[in-house]
Design a protein around this motif. Structure first.
Motif, PDB file in Angstrom:
ATOM      1  N   LEU A   1      38.277  90.600  19.589  1.00 51.85           N
ATOM      2  CA  LEU A   1      37.011  90.370  20.282  1.00 51.85           C
ATOM      3  C   LEU A   1      36.390  91.688  20.689  1.00 51.85           C
TER       4      LEU A   1
ATOM      5  N   SER B   1      27.484  90.317  22.358  1.00 46.64           N
ATOM      6  CA  SER B   1      27.579  88.995  22.967  1.00 46.64           C
ATOM      7  C   SER B   1      26.335  88.172  22.665  1.00 46.64           C
TER       8      SER B   1
ATOM      9  N   ARG C   1      32.580  78.790  23.784  1.00 48.18           N
ATOM     10  CA  ARG C   1      33.483  79.852  23.339  1.00 48.18           C
ATOM     11  C   ARG C   1      32.794  81.208  23.391  1.00 48.18           C
TER      12      ARG C   1
ATOM     13  N   ARG D   1      34.863  90.318  27.077  1.00 49.43           N
ATOM     14  CA  ARG D   1      34.299  91.631  26.750  1.00 49.43           C
ATOM     15  C   ARG D   1      33.830  92.352  28.007  1.00 49.43           C
TER      16      ARG D   1
ATOM     17  N   TYR E   1      43.186  88.927  21.396  1.00 49.74           N
ATOM     18  CA  TYR E   1      41.859  89.250  21.936  1.00 49.74           C
ATOM     19  C   TYR E   1      41.356  90.629  21.523  1.00 49.74           C
TER      20      TYR E   1
ATOM     21  N   ASN F   1      34.149  84.444  25.301  1.00 52.92           N
ATOM     22  CA  ASN F   1      34.277  85.744  24.634  1.00 52.92           C
ATOM     23  C   ASN F   1      33.507  86.826  25.384  1.00 52.92           C
TER      24      ASN F   1
ATOM     25  N   ASN G   1      26.494  86.943  19.233  1.00 45.28           N
ATOM     26  CA  ASN G   1      27.463  85.876  19.286  1.00 45.28           C
ATOM     27  C   ASN G   1      26.800  84.542  19.695  1.00 45.28           C
TER      28      ASN G   1
END
Lengths: 283, 387
Positions: A59, A100, A136, A144, A56, A140, A103
Motif C-alpha cells: 500500500l 489515495s 477499502r 497511508r 501492507y 487504505n 484510489n
C-alpha cells in the motif's frame, strides 16, 4: 427467520416513470445490504494479504516510489522546487493524498467489476460491491496517512492544530473522486476505454495539481493549476497538516458537496442501468 | 383448493445480439431508453441489426406447491428466462410478478473467496443470498452437517474439491425455505448420497414452494416437476404435464443415426431399419439390416440395445442367448431379428445394435441410433422395462 411477504414486479416499463419507487427501492436495498457490504469488505480485506508476506508494504510503495523519483530529481538539481516546508515532507504528503484520491476514483468500477460473477447470476445489489470497495479505499487511506506520522517525527515537524480538520477536508476532496468513479461504472463496465482513459487522464491530472510542486502563481500554467477543480482539495488537505492555511477551504467544500450530490445521482443512474449492464456482461 | 399464485409471467420477451460491439452499444442505448417515459410495457420493440429473440412472448402462472420444468436444448432461452424471473434482466416487453421470498439454486457458492476458510465463506455466501449474520449463526451447524464438511470447515475453500464446494453452496442456499425457488442445473453434481439428500430436502419444500427447475435430465425432472415448459429458440413450444413435455423434447432432440463399421473396413452396413416405430406395449419389434462384406464371418451374433431418449441404457437383447447365430457371406446379405415382446413403459426409446464376431470381443458393426421408437399402452410405474 423473517419471511418477506412482498410482491415484486419486473416489467418492461421505464423505471424512471416511478422516480419515488426507484429512489426508495435504492435506499431499501442499501439498508438491506448493510451486512453484505460489511462481509464483502471483510472478505476482501482478509484475503488481500493472505497470500502475501509483505502485506501492507504494498500500500505504501506507490506514494513512496513517486516521492523518491522527485526527491532524486531535486537532489540532483535536475529541477528546483521551493516549498515552505521540507521538500521530502511536502512531496510525501502530496503523493499520499493524490494516490489515495486516485484510489477513490478507481474503487467503484473495480468493486463493480469484482462482483460481476455474483450479481450477474443472483439477485444481489451491485452497489454493495461498489460501497465495500470504497470502504477499502478508506482503510487504505488511513494506513497511508498513519505512516506519515513517523515521517513528521523524523523531520521534527509539528503539525498545527488545524490537522484535526484533515478528515473533513479529505472527506470532501475524496467524495468528488468517488462521484467520478460511480458515474463511470455504466460506461466503464461495458467499454474498457473508460477505465483506460481514467487511468491515463488521472496520471496527467497530477501535474496540474499541487502534488509534487506548489501552485504556480503566474503564467497560463499557474492559471490552469488554480482553476483545476482538483487543486483545492490537494492544497487544503496538505495545508491543514502543515501551514494551517485555510484559503482553499471553501472551494473544497463546495466542490465536495457537488461530489456528494453527484454520487447519489450516480447511484440512482446505476440502478436504472443495472439490468441493461447485466444483460451485456454475459454469463 | 388452489393455493396462492406465486409467479406470473406475462408475454415476456427479451432480445439479445450475437455481435459483441453492437451488443455493448445497444446496451448503452437501452440504458438511455429508460429516459423515454412514453414507452409502454406491452409493446414489442423491433429487433435491431444482428439481434434475435432470446425469449418471445413467454407466459405462464405457477402456484405455491407447484413445480415446473424449463426444458429446451442449449441456447433455447432457459437461463435467460430464469434471469428475468430473478430480476436480473429487464424484459424488453411484458412483465413478471413474484409473490414471496425468492430463493435461487443458481451459481452455488457465489462470492466464495478461495483463500478464505469454509467457515468464513458460509457467512459471506449467506449474506450474498440475503440472510443475516444471526440467521447464519443459528443454522451454522446444520449447514456444515448437511454439507458433510465437519472435518474441512476451517480449511481454505480452494483446498476443496468442486463437489465439496457445491455441497457447501447447496447447503447454505437451501437452509431457508423460500416461497419461490429457481433451480438451474445444479443437482447433477455431488456424489450419490449427497444427491439423494438434496432430493429429500427439495421434496420437503415442495408442498409450500413454487419451484422452477432447469435441467436436461429427464430423470431429475420427473422426480421434481409435475408440469413443464419447452422452449425452442426463445419461443414456447409446449406447456403441458411433464410427460408430454419430455416426449416433445425428445422428439425434437433425437440424435441422427450413426453407423460405424468394423476397424479394417472389410464390412459395410448398407442400411438398417426397425419395421414399426410405434410400439404397442408388449408387442414384437423386428430389426432388418443389410451388410456388404469382403470376407466371410461364421457364427456371428447380434446385440440389440434399447436406450431411453437421454441415452440411458435400459435393456439389451442378445441373439446368442436365443440360440440365433448367423453367418455373414462375402458380398451383400440381408438379416432380420425379432424381439418377441418388448415391454417398455410409455416413452421414446432409441435402438442401436452391434454385430459381434464369434470371438465375442470384436465388434464387426457398431450401429448407433438406428431408429427411434415410441412405446405406448402402459403408463403405470416409472421404470422403463416392465417384466
Amino acid at each position: 427467520m423473517k419471511v418477506e411477504n412482498t410482491t415484486v414486479v419486473y416489467s418492461a416499463e421505464p423505471s424512471l416513470r416511478h422516480p419515488v419507487r426507484l429512489v426508495s427501492g435504492l435506499i431499501h436495498d442499501l439498508a438491506r445490504a448493510k451486512e453484505l457490504i460489511w462481509s464483502i469488505f471483510l472478505r476482501d480485506l482478509r484475503a488481500q494479504f493472505r497470500q502475501s508476506i509483505l502485506g501492507y508494504f504494498w500500500l505504501l510503495l506507490p506514494p513512496v516510489a513517486t516521492a523518491a523519483v522527485w526527491l532524486l530529481l531535486q537532489s540532483q538539481k535536475v529541477l528546483r522546487v521551493e516549498t515552505e516546508i521540507p521538500y521530502p515532507l511536502f512531496i510525501l504528503i502530496g503523493t499520499t493524498i493524490w494516490i489515495s484520491f486516485v484510489n477513490f476514483v478507481n474503487a467503484p468500477l473495480l468493486g463493480f467489476n469484482s462482483g460481476k460473477s455474483v450479481y450477474s447470476k443472483l439477485n444481489v445489489s451491485p452497489e454493495a460491491f461498489v460501497i465495500s470497495s470504497i470502504l477499502r479505499a478508506v482503510l487504505n487511506t488511513l494506513v497511508r496517512v498513519t505512516i506519515l506520522i513517523p515521517v513528521f517525527i523524523w523531520f521534527k515537524f509539528t503539525p498545527p492544530a488545524t490537522a484535526f480538520l484533515f478528515p473533513i477536508a479529505a472527506f470532501f476532496f475524496f467524495s468528488i473522486g468517488i462521484a467520478i468513479g460511480i458515474l463511470c461504472i455504466p460506461f466503464g463496465s461495458l467499454f474498457t476505454d473508460i477505465g483506460n482513459f481514467l487511468r491515463n487522464f488521472i496520471r496527467l491530472l497530477m501535474y496540474i495539481c499541487p502534488v509534487i510542486y506548489p501552485i504556480r502563481k503566474a503564467g497560463w500554467f499557474g492559471e490552469l493549476m488554480q482553476k483545476n477543480p482538483f487543486t483545492p482539495g490537494v492544497a487544503w488537505c496538505r495545508d491543514l497538516i502543515t501551514t494551517g492555511e485555510m484559503t482553499w477551504a471553501l472551494p473544497t467544500i463546495v466542490i465536495g458537496s457537488i461530489g456528494l450530490l453527484l454520487s447519489f445521482v450516480a447511484f440512482v443512474f446505476l440502478r436504472v442501468a443495472r439490468p441493461h449492464l447485466i444483460a451485456r456482461l454475459g454469463m | 383448493m388452489a393455493s396462492e399464485i406465486a409467479v406470473t409471467c406475462e408475454n415476456v420477451s427479451k432480445r439479445f445480439s450475437r455481435n459483441l460491439k453492437k451488443s455493448l452499444f445497444y446496451g448503452l442505448r437501452d440504458v438511455f431508453s429508460e429516459f423515454d417515459l412514453r414507452r409502454g410495457e406491452n409493446e414489442l420493440p423491433p429487433l435491431r441489426e444482428s439481434e434475435f429473440w432470446a425469449l418471445k412472448n413467454i407466459s405462464f402462472e405457477l402456484r405455491r406447491g407447484e413445480s415446473m420444468a424449463l426444458m429446451g436444448s442449449n441456447g433455447s432461452g432457459k437461463t435467460t428466462l430464469l434471469k428475468v424471473l430473478n430480476g436480473l434482466l429487464k424484459p424488453d416487453s411484458g412483465r413478471v410478478q413474484i409473490s414471496g421470498q425468492i430463493g435461487a439454486l443458481i451459481a452455488l457458492g457465489a462470492g466464495f473467496n478461495p483463500l478464505l476458510t469454509g467457515r468464513e465463506n458460509i457467512f459471506i455466501n449467506g449474506s450474498v443470498l440475503g440472510f443475516s449474520k444471526a440467521d447464519i449463526k443459528a443454522r451454522f451447524d446444520e449447514i456444515v452437517q448437511f454439507a458433510g464438511l465437519e472435518h474441512a470447515i476451517d480449511a481454505p475453500v480452494r483446498t476443496y474439491s468442486s463437489g465439496m464446494q457445491v455441497r457447501l453452496g447447496f447447503s447454505i442456499a437451501t437452509s431457508v425455505e423460500p416461497k419461490v425457488l429457481l433451480i438451474d442445473e445444479v443437482l447433477a453434481v455431488g456424489d450419490f448420497s449427497f444427491r439423494t439428500r438434496c432430493y429429500g430436502r427439495l421434496a420437503k419444500m415442495m408442498d409450500d414452494t413454487a419451484i422452477i427447475f432447469v435441467s436436461h435430465s429427464a430423470q431429475q425432472i420427473t422426480r421434481i416437476c409435475r408440469s413443464g415448459l419447452l422452449l425452442e429458440n426463445g419461443n414456447p413450444v409446449i406447456q403441458d404435464n411433464i410427460a408430454n413435455v419430455i416426449l416433445e423434447y425428445n422428439r425434437r432432440n433425437s440424435p441422427e443415426t450413426k453407423f460405424r463399421v468394423n476397424y479394417d473396413g472389410a464390412l459395410e452396413l448398407l442400411g438398417a431399419v426397425v419395421d414399426d416405430t410405434a410400439l404397442e406395449f408388449g408387442s414384437p419389434i423386428t430389426l432388418r439390416f443389410s451388410i456388404q462384406s469382403e470376407e466371410e464371418y461364421k457364427d456371428c451374433f447380434i446385440r440389440i440395445l434399447v436406450r431411453k431418449a437421454d441415452e440411458e441404457l435400459v435393456g439389451e437383447w442378445n441373439s446368442e442367448l436365443h440360440g440365433q447365430l448367423f453367418d455373414i457371406p462375402v458380398g451383400e446379405s440381408d438379416h432380420e431379428f425379432t424381439i418377441d415382446s418388448l415391454r417398455l413403459h410409455d416413452g421414446i426409446y432409441r435402438i442401436s445394435f452391434f454385430v459381434m464376431d464369434n470371438d465375442r470381443v470384436t465388434h464387426l458393426i457398431n450401429a448407433g441410433n438406428v431408429s427411434t421408437i415410441e412405446s405406448s399402452g402402459h403408463c403405470y410405474g416409472g421404470v422403463a422395462v416392465q417384466f
